[in-house]
Design a protein around this motif. Structure first.
Motif, short mmCIF file in Angstrom:
data_model
loop_
_atom_site.label_atom_id
_atom_site.label_comp_id
_atom_site.label_asym_id
_atom_site.label_seq_id
_atom_site.Cartn_x
_atom_site.Cartn_y
_atom_site.Cartn_z
N ARG A 121 0.83 -1.21 0.00
CA ARG A 121 0.00 0.00 0.00
C ARG A 121 0.87 1.26 0.00
NH1 ARG A 121 -2.18 3.67 -1.09
NH2 ARG A 121 -4.20 4.56 -0.45
N ARG A 122 1.97 1.24 0.73
CA ARG A 122 2.87 2.39 0.72
C ARG A 122 3.44 2.61 -0.68
NH1 ARG A 122 5.50 -0.58 5.67
NH2 ARG A 122 4.14 0.15 7.36
N ALA A 123 3.84 1.53 -1.32
CA ALA A 123 4.38 1.64 -2.67
C ALA A 123 3.34 2.21 -3.63
CB ALA A 123 4.87 0.27 -3.16
N ALA A 124 2.09 1.77 -3.47
CA ALA A 124 1.03 2.28 -4.34
C ALA A 124 0.79 3.77 -4.09
CB ALA A 124 -0.26 1.50 -4.08
N ALA A 125 0.83 4.20 -2.82
CA ALA A 125 0.63 5.62 -2.51
C ALA A 125 1.70 6.47 -3.16
CB ALA A 125 0.62 5.82 -1.00
N MET A 126 2.94 6.03 -3.08
CA MET A 126 4.03 6.80 -3.68
C MET A 126 3.94 6.78 -5.20
SD MET A 126 7.22 6.08 -1.06
CE MET A 126 7.05 4.30 -0.97
N ALA A 127 3.56 5.64 -5.77
CA ALA A 127 3.41 5.57 -7.22
C ALA A 127 2.30 6.50 -7.71
CB ALA A 127 3.12 4.13 -7.64
N ASP A 128 1.32 6.76 -6.85
CA ASP A 128 0.20 7.62 -7.23
C ASP A 128 0.46 9.09 -6.93
OD1 ASP A 128 -1.26 5.50 -8.17
OD2 ASP A 128 -2.34 5.17 -6.29
N GLY A 129 1.67 9.43 -6.44
CA GLY A 129 2.02 10.83 -6.31
C GLY A 129 2.09 11.39 -4.91
N ALA A 130 2.10 10.53 -3.89
CA ALA A 130 2.26 11.00 -2.52
C ALA A 130 3.72 10.84 -2.09
CB ALA A 130 1.36 10.21 -1.57
N THR A 131 4.18 11.72 -1.21
CA THR A 131 5.52 11.62 -0.66
C THR A 131 5.43 11.07 0.76
OG1 THR A 131 6.41 13.44 -1.97
CG2 THR A 131 7.55 12.93 0.09
N LEU A 132 6.10 9.96 1.01
CA LEU A 132 6.21 9.38 2.34
C LEU A 132 7.66 9.53 2.77
CD1 LEU A 132 3.52 8.18 1.27
CD2 LEU A 132 4.09 6.07 2.48
N LEU A 133 7.91 10.38 3.75
CA LEU A 133 9.29 10.67 4.13
C LEU A 133 9.98 9.47 4.77
CD1 LEU A 133 9.02 14.32 5.50
CD2 LEU A 133 9.45 13.52 3.18
N ALA A 134 9.22 8.67 5.48
CA ALA A 134 9.75 7.44 6.09
C ALA A 134 8.69 6.36 5.89
CB ALA A 134 10.06 7.64 7.57
N PRO A 135 8.65 5.76 4.71
CA PRO A 135 7.53 4.88 4.36
C PRO A 135 7.24 3.79 5.37
CG PRO A 135 8.88 5.30 2.44
CD PRO A 135 9.62 5.90 3.60
N GLY A 136 8.27 3.20 5.95
CA GLY A 136 8.06 2.09 6.86
C GLY A 136 7.36 2.46 8.15
N THR A 137 7.19 3.77 8.42
CA THR A 137 6.54 4.21 9.65
C THR A 137 5.11 4.68 9.43
OG1 THR A 137 7.24 6.53 9.50
CG2 THR A 137 8.81 4.98 10.47
N VAL A 138 4.63 4.63 8.20
CA VAL A 138 3.27 5.07 7.89
C VAL A 138 2.37 3.85 7.76
CG1 VAL A 138 1.82 6.27 6.20
CG2 VAL A 138 4.11 7.14 6.74
N TRP A 139 1.21 3.90 8.42
CA TRP A 139 0.29 2.75 8.43
C TRP A 139 -1.05 3.18 7.86
CZ3 TRP A 139 1.66 -2.19 9.93
CH2 TRP A 139 2.96 -2.30 10.40
N PHE A 140 -1.46 2.46 6.81
CA PHE A 140 -2.72 2.76 6.13
C PHE A 140 -3.81 1.79 6.58
CE2 PHE A 140 0.41 4.41 3.03
CZ PHE A 140 -0.09 5.69 2.87
N ALA A 141 -5.06 2.20 6.39
CA ALA A 141 -6.19 1.30 6.53
C ALA A 141 -6.60 0.80 5.15
CB ALA A 141 -7.36 2.01 7.20
N HIS A 142 -7.47 -0.19 5.15
CA HIS A 142 -7.86 -0.84 3.89
C HIS A 142 -8.53 0.12 2.93
CE1 HIS A 142 -12.24 -1.05 4.83
NE2 HIS A 142 -11.78 -0.98 6.07
N ASP A 143 -9.14 1.21 3.46
CA ASP A 143 -9.90 2.11 2.59
C ASP A 143 -9.33 3.52 2.54
OD1 ASP A 143 -10.47 2.75 5.20
OD2 ASP A 143 -12.65 2.81 4.94
N THR A 144 -8.09 3.72 2.97
CA THR A 144 -7.50 5.05 2.95
C THR A 144 -7.37 5.57 1.51
OG1 THR A 144 -6.19 4.45 4.89
CG2 THR A 144 -5.54 6.45 3.72
N VAL A 145 -7.81 6.82 1.31
CA VAL A 145 -7.71 7.46 0.00
C VAL A 145 -6.75 8.64 0.13
CG1 VAL A 145 -8.94 8.69 -1.83
CG2 VAL A 145 -10.06 6.79 -0.61
N ILE A 146 -5.71 8.65 -0.70
CA ILE A 146 -4.67 9.68 -0.64
C ILE A 146 -4.57 10.36 -2.00
CG2 ILE A 146 -2.21 10.14 -0.24
CD1 ILE A 146 -3.56 9.19 2.24
N GLY A 147 -4.59 11.70 -2.02
CA GLY A 147 -4.50 12.45 -3.25
C GLY A 147 -3.06 12.64 -3.73
#
Length: 451
Positions: free
Chosen positions: A247-273
């Motif tokens: 999910r982190r990889a998908a968020a970054m591929a879709d244009g979000a910046t995760l400064l420390a990806p391994g520390t961010v936790w998503f839910a099954h339905d999180t929507v990120i612009g």
């Protein structure tokens, strides 16, 4: 592609003793959603005619969880193997004619695309009697083996306990998931015996029974991670970690910046612009939608919240269910918001609780402000108008309304409505007594010295 109706049987009767939990194994969550409901959602994408959950131990919990989703229930009173479990769904599928997917409640991450591949293969030109979903784990261990030719036609299925050394050397393993025509499934199951090392009725035996009738089955493969099973807390954590990494990889591929990806936790339905910046140690609970160009600062927790374009959240902010931040709003450190709307450009920069509130555009909420929304029995709303200024350390006792452009002086306890453009002061008048502090200290020092 087939247009035949689809049904799914989800096996959820196991006791799950290795989880050591009062919660049924298939209800332990991954990304904020029970494992079983991950499967229900994936199957739902195929628009099935029926979904049957086979339950056993702890059935009340499972039945309550699936009740809102319209599943049928079949009960396996005794744990006599996977073949026996599937057979319990026969009555629930009475009158159904179509293709049946057999899934496992503790194998939660199988995608709708893979399920569709199984159905499509069932209707290949060679018309296999059944389709088995295989995988190649790094350690085949005690998985059942699938012996197949280069075209994927199955020559033999064998459980590890019953396999020869040569068969155990095969790396293609049986995930347990299958697709079978309803016209074949229960007739084949009725012929399955339990003459094996475990004395159980094995579902994969239908493959060899069909072969004896001159009808071959086929295997298709998927990645081992997709069919990872959960039988312990450690395996639950491993599946969660794999889901989060993807999910982190998908968020970054879709244009979000995760400064420390391994520390961010998503839910099954999180929507990120797009152009969203997420700093370290941010947790998204279920029900969060983040629009474009939002910054989520470190150590923030969001659940059930909608954040509009250009907002800033945190650090150390908590957005609880029902929160809506409108365009350009700012929520700063140690601010908690629940069931409240923060209008365009409004600010609550630090040390504030806003519950059950409507805050107008460009309002400024000072540090230490709280909405007193609960009297021990009922909850009430606070309304703060556009451009209002709430001074620091104020308490707004709901129900109360602060008009557009009004100012509430710092340290006020507001219990009545404030008109637009007015100043509200609700605190005792300051009293100054010259020289009192010096006299007090001298008196107390004298008392201390005399002891």
């Amino acid at each position: 592609m087939t247009t035949r109706p689809i049904a799914a049987i989800i096996l959820a009767a196991g006791k799950g003793t290795r989880m050591k939990s009062d919660l049924h194994k298939v209800l332990h969550p991954i990304a904020g959603r029970p494992m079983l409901l991950h499967l229900v959602a994936s199957v739902g994408a195929l628009a099935p005619d029926r979904i049957v959950a086979v339950v056993g131990a702890g059935r009340e919990q499972v039945e309550a969880a699936v009740a809102p989703h319209g599943l049928s229930i079949a009960h396996q009173a005794e744990q006599l193997g996977t073949g026996h479990a599937v057979a319990q769904a026969q009555a629930a599928l009475g009158g159904f004619s179509g293709d049946v997917l057999i899934l496992y409640g503790d194998v939660p991450l199988v995608t709708a695309a893979t399920m569709q591949r199984m159905i499509d293969r069932l209707h290949g030109d060679d018309a296999p009697a059944s389709v088995v979903l295989g995988f190649r784990p790094a350690d085949p261990g005690a998985y059942g083996r699938v012996i197949a030719d280069a075209a994927g036609r199955i020559e033999r299925m064998v459980e590890f306990k019953d396999a020869s050394d040569a068969q155990r050397a095969v790396t293609l393993c049986n995930s347990g998931l299958m697709a079978v025509r309803s016209e074949d499934l229960f007739d084949l199951l009725a012929r399955v015996g339990n003459d094996n090392a475990a004395g159980e009725y094995y579902l994969p035996d239908i493959v060899m029974l069909a072969a004896a009738d001159g009808r071959a089955s086929a295997v298709i493969e998927t990645d081992a991670a997709e069919v990872a099973g959960v039988n312990s807390r450690g395996e639950l954590a491993a599946v969660e970690a794999d889901w989060q990494a993807k999910r982190r990889a998908a968020a970054m591929a879709d244009g979000a910046t995760l400064l420390a990806p391994g520390t961010v936790w998503f839910a099954h339905d999180t929507v990120i612009g797009r152009d969203v910046v997420i700093e370290p140690n941010v947790v998204f609970g279920p029900g969060v939608t983040i629009a474009d160009r939002v910054t989520i600062h470190a150590f923030s927790h969001l659940e059930g919240a909608t954040v509009a374009q250009g907002c800033s959240v945190g650090p150390f902010a908590r957005l609880r269910p029902g929160t809506m931040l409108e365009r350009g709003a700012k929520v700063g450190n140690f601010v908690e918001i629940k069931n409240a709307v923060l209008g365009d450009g409004a600010k609550a920069s630090h040390l504030t609780y806003l519950g059950d509130a409507d805050i107008g555009a460009d309002a400024n909420i000072g540090a230490g402000t709280i909405t007193c929304n609960y009297d021990g029995f009922f909850k009430y709303r606070t309304k703060i108008g556009e451009g209002a200024f709430i001074g620091s350390n104020s308490a707004l006792v709901a129900p109360v309304a602060i008009g557009d452009g009004a100012i509430v002086g710092a340290g006020s306890v507001v219990t009545a409505d404030v008109d637009p453009g007015a100043l509200a002061l609700a605190r005792a008048r300051q009293e100054v007594r010259p020289g009192w502090a010096a006299r007090f200290r001298a008196l107390m020092q004298a008392r201390k010295a005399s002891k």
